[in-house]
Design an enzyme around this catalytic site. Structure first.
Site, PDB file in Angstrom:
ATOM      1  N   GLU A 133       0.800  -1.151   0.107  1.00 25.47           N
ATOM      2  CA  GLU A 133       0.379  -0.339  -0.196  1.00 25.47           C
ATOM      3  C   GLU A 133       1.072   1.122  -0.060  1.00 25.47           C
ATOM      4  OE1 GLU A 133      -2.654  -0.419   2.932  1.00 25.47           O
ATOM      5  OE2 GLU A 133      -3.698  -2.149   2.176  1.00 25.47           O
ATOM      6  N   GLU A 174      -4.974  -8.740   0.511  1.00 25.71           N
ATOM      7  CA  GLU A 174      -5.791  -8.315   1.705  1.00 25.71           C
ATOM      8  C   GLU A 174      -7.243  -7.858   1.609  1.00 25.71           C
ATOM      9  OE1 GLU A 174      -3.861  -4.648   4.316  1.00 25.71           O
ATOM     10  OE2 GLU A 174      -2.496  -5.609   4.211  1.00 25.71           O
TER      11      GLU A 174
HETATM   12  C1  FCB Z   1      -4.273  -2.116   5.746  1.00 29.17           C
HETATM   13  C2  FCB Z   1      -3.102  -2.508   5.802  1.00 29.17           C
HETATM   14  C3  FCB Z   1      -3.022  -3.305   7.001  1.00 29.17           C
HETATM   15  C4  FCB Z   1      -4.724  -3.381   8.404  1.00 29.17           C
HETATM   16  C5  FCB Z   1      -5.879  -3.026   7.173  1.00 29.17           C
HETATM   17  C6  FCB Z   1      -6.446  -3.311   8.392  1.00 29.17           C
HETATM   18  O1  FCB Z   1      -4.823  -0.643   4.973  1.00 29.17           O
HETATM   19  O2  FCB Z   1      -1.958  -2.761   4.699  1.00 29.17           O
HETATM   20  O3  FCB Z   1      -1.694  -3.378   7.562  1.00 29.17           O
HETATM   21  O4  FCB Z   1      -4.227  -2.715   8.482  1.00 29.17           O
HETATM   22  O5  FCB Z   1      -5.635  -1.947   6.834  1.00 29.17           O
END
Ligand code: FCB
Length: 459
Positions: free
Chosen positions: A178, A364
Site C-alpha cells: 500500500e 488483503e
Molecule cells: C491495511 C493495512 C494492514 C491493516 C489493514 C486493516 O491498510 O495494509 O496493515 O492495517 O489495513
C-alpha cells in the site's frame, strides 16, 4: 447505521474456486511480532511514532503486540489448522539491517525469518513475503526517509539480502504494501509514521517508494530466478456522491490520486497528467529512467480491497478539491468502512480491463467489529463471518466473469496492533487476548476453516 448490518452467509464451497487457488491470511511484522528490542532489531519509524504522544488512540505500540516473535510456531500451527495453503507475512527491515543498510546483515534477524519460513513450509503454507509493510528503519528516517532518494538504494540493498537468504524457499515476493498509505497517511495526513503533513514530501516519498519497487524486481529475480514478484496496492472503486457533473468530475480527480497515481506508472503510462497539473509545484522530482524502472514488468498485482468511496466536489480542500462523503443508511464495519462486496467485482473488472495484469491476488480483505468474548469463551463474530463469505462470493463472481483472480488472503490471521487505532480494532479470524496472549478461533475463522476443509479439491 448498524441497522443495515447483516449476518447473512451465502452458500459457498471450495470447489467453486479453481483447484490451484491460493487460500491465505495476511499479517505484517510490526503488527504482530513484538520483541521490539530483541536480537539486535533496530528502531523503526513506528517505534518512534508510537512514542510520540497523541499519535495512537489507546497510547499503545507494537512493542509486544501478539508476541509472534516467540509464539510463531503456535501461530503457524493455527494457520495450518485453518486449512490455508499460503501465508502472507512481512520481513521487518530493521531486524535485517538495524540501521537500514550496511555491509553485513544482522544474522539473528536472518535466522528468525529463516526459521519462520521453514516453519511455513513444514506446515504446507506457501510463504508470501512482503518486503515493506511500513516499518522503515529510524536511521533512514533521520536522513529524510522515503523523501530522500538514498532510501531507494537502501531498499534495493535490503531486497537483495532478503532474496539472497530466503529466495531458495520464498517464491512469492511483494515489494511494497500500500504505497498510498506510506505516502499519504504517513507524509500528508500525518496519521501514520513518520507523521509528516506536507504534500510535496508525500509526493516525493511516493515516487521513491514506486521507484524502489521497480528497481528491486531484477535484484530479487537475480537471486531467485523462479520467484514471482508483485506489489500490493490499496485500491478503491469510487462513486460520485450525487449525479451532479461537479461530483462526477470530482470522482475522476479523486481516482487520479487514489488509484491512477499508482496503476498508471506501474503499467508504463507515467503519472496521470490531470493530477500532475493539480500538484503544481508540489509534483515530485522524477529523474531520467525513473518511469521506465517503475514500469518494470511484474508477475502479479496484489489488490488490498476494503471499501468503496463516494466522492463530492469540495473546492478548497487539498490539491484535488474533493471530499469523501459518508452517507448514512449504508452498511459499515466497526471502523465505519462501507461494506460493499460488489464494489470488489467492479474494481477488479476495471483493473483487468484498463491495465490487464496477468494475475491478481486479493492480498488483503477483512473487517473489524467490536468482538465480544462470551462467558463460554467463544467469539461469535457473525458480522465478520458474513463479510468474509460475501467477499469470497464476490471473488467467485469475478472469476466466473473471467477475471484472473488467483488467490485470496484474509486480513488478518490474528487480532493485532492496528496502527493509529492501537488495539482498539480487531481484524483477526483468531482472537488474541493481549493480557494473556491466548489465541481463540472466532466463528469467522471456523467458517473459513470449514470452507477450506474440503481438501479434496486441492491439488
Ligand atoms: C491495511 C493495512 C494492514 C491493516 C489493514 C486493516 O491498510 O495494509 O496493515 O492495517 O489495513
Amino acid at each position: 447505521m448498524t441497522s443495515t448490518r447483516t449476518d447473512a452467509v451465502p452458500i459457498l464451497s471450495r470447489g467453486d474456486f479453481p483447484a490451484d487457488f491460493r487460500w491465505g491470511c495476511s499479517t505484517s511484522s510490526y503488527q504482530i511480532e513484538g520483541a521490539a528490542d530483541e536480537d539486535g532489531r533496530g528502531k523503526s519509524i513506528w517505534d518512534t511514532f508510537c512514542a510520540t504522544s497523541g499519535t495512537i488512540r489507546d497510547g499503545s505500540s507494537g512493542a509486544i503486540a501478539c508476541d509472534h516473535y516467540h509464539r510463531w510456531p503456535e501461530d503457524l500451527d493455527l494457520a495450518r489448522d485453518l486449512g490455508l495453503n499460503s501465508y502472507r507475512f512481512s520481513i521487518a527491515w530493521p531486524r535485517i539491517f538495524p540501521d537500514g543498510m550496511g555491509a553485513t546483515p544482522n544474522s539473528k534477524g536472518i535466522d528468525f525469518y529463516s526459521r519462520l519460513i521453514d516453519g511455513m513450509l513444514e506446515r504446507g503454507l506457501e510463504p508470501w513475503a512482503t518486503l515493506y509493510h511500513w516499518d522503515l528503519p529510524q536511521t533512514l528516517q533521520d536522513r529524510g526517509g522515503w523523501a530522500n532518494r538514498e532510501t531507494v538504494s537502501a531498499f534495493v540493498g535490503f531486497s537483495e539480502v532478503a532474496s539472497r537468504h530466503f529466495g531458495d524457499r520464498v517464491k512469492h515476493w511483494i515489494t511494497h504494501n500500500e504505497p498510498w498509505c506510506t505516502a499519504f497517511l504517513g507524509h500528508y495526513e500525518g496519521v501514520h509514521a513518520p507523521g509528516k503533513k506536507d504534500l510535496r514530501t508525500a509526493l516525493q516519498a511516493c515516487h521513491h517508494v514506486l521507484l524502489s519497487h521497480g528497481l528491486s524486481i531484477p535484484v530479487i529475480k537475480a537471486n531467485a530466478p523462479d520467484a514471482r514478484v508483485g506489489i500490493a496496492l490499496s485500491l478503491h472503486p469510487l462513486m460520485p456522491a450525487s449525479d451532479s457533473e461537479e461530483d462526477r468530475d470530482a470522482t475522476i480527480r479523486h481516482d487520479g490520486l487514489r488509484n491512477r497515481w499508482f496503476l498508471d506508472p506501474l503499467h508504463g503510462r507515467g503519472y496521470p497528467a490531470d493530477i500532475w497539473k493539480l500538484c503544481g509545484k508540489d509534483a515530485p522530482v522524477v529523474e531520467a529512467g525513473d518511469l521506465q524502472a517503475i514500469a518494470t514488468a511484474t508477475d502479479f498485482l496484489g489488490v488490498n480491497y476494503y471499501f468503496p468511496e463516494r466522492i463530492a466536489h469540495a473546492p478548497g480542500t487539498g490539491p484535488l478539491g474533493t471530499r469523501v462523503m459518508e452517507p448514512s443508511n449504508i452498511e459499515r464495519t466497526g471502523f465505519g468502512w462501507e461494506v460493499n462486496p460488489e464494489g470488489m467485482v467492479t474494481l477488479l473488472k476495471r483493473i483487468a480491463t484498463q491495465y490487464g495484469p496477468s494475475e491478481i491476488y486479493i492480498t488483503e480483505n477483512g473487517s473489524t467489529y467490536d468482538d465480544v468474548v462470551t462467558q463460554a469463551g467463544t467469539i461469535e463474530d457473525a458480522e465478520r463471518r458474513s463479510y468474509l463469505a460475501r467477499h469470497l462470493s464476490a471473488v467467485k463472481k469475478a472469476i466466473a466473469n473471467g477475471l484472473p483472480v488467483k488467490g485470496y488472503f484474509a486480513w488478518s490471521l490474528l487480532d493485532n496492533f492496528e496502527w493509529a487505532e492501537g488495539y482498539l480494532r480487531r481484524f483477526g479470524l483468531i482472537h488474541v487476548d493481549f493480557s494473556t496472549q491466548k489465541r481463540t478461533l472466532k466463528l469467522s475463522g471456523e467458517w473459513y476453516r470449514s470452507l477450506l476443509k474440503e481438501r479434496d479439491s486441492e491439488n
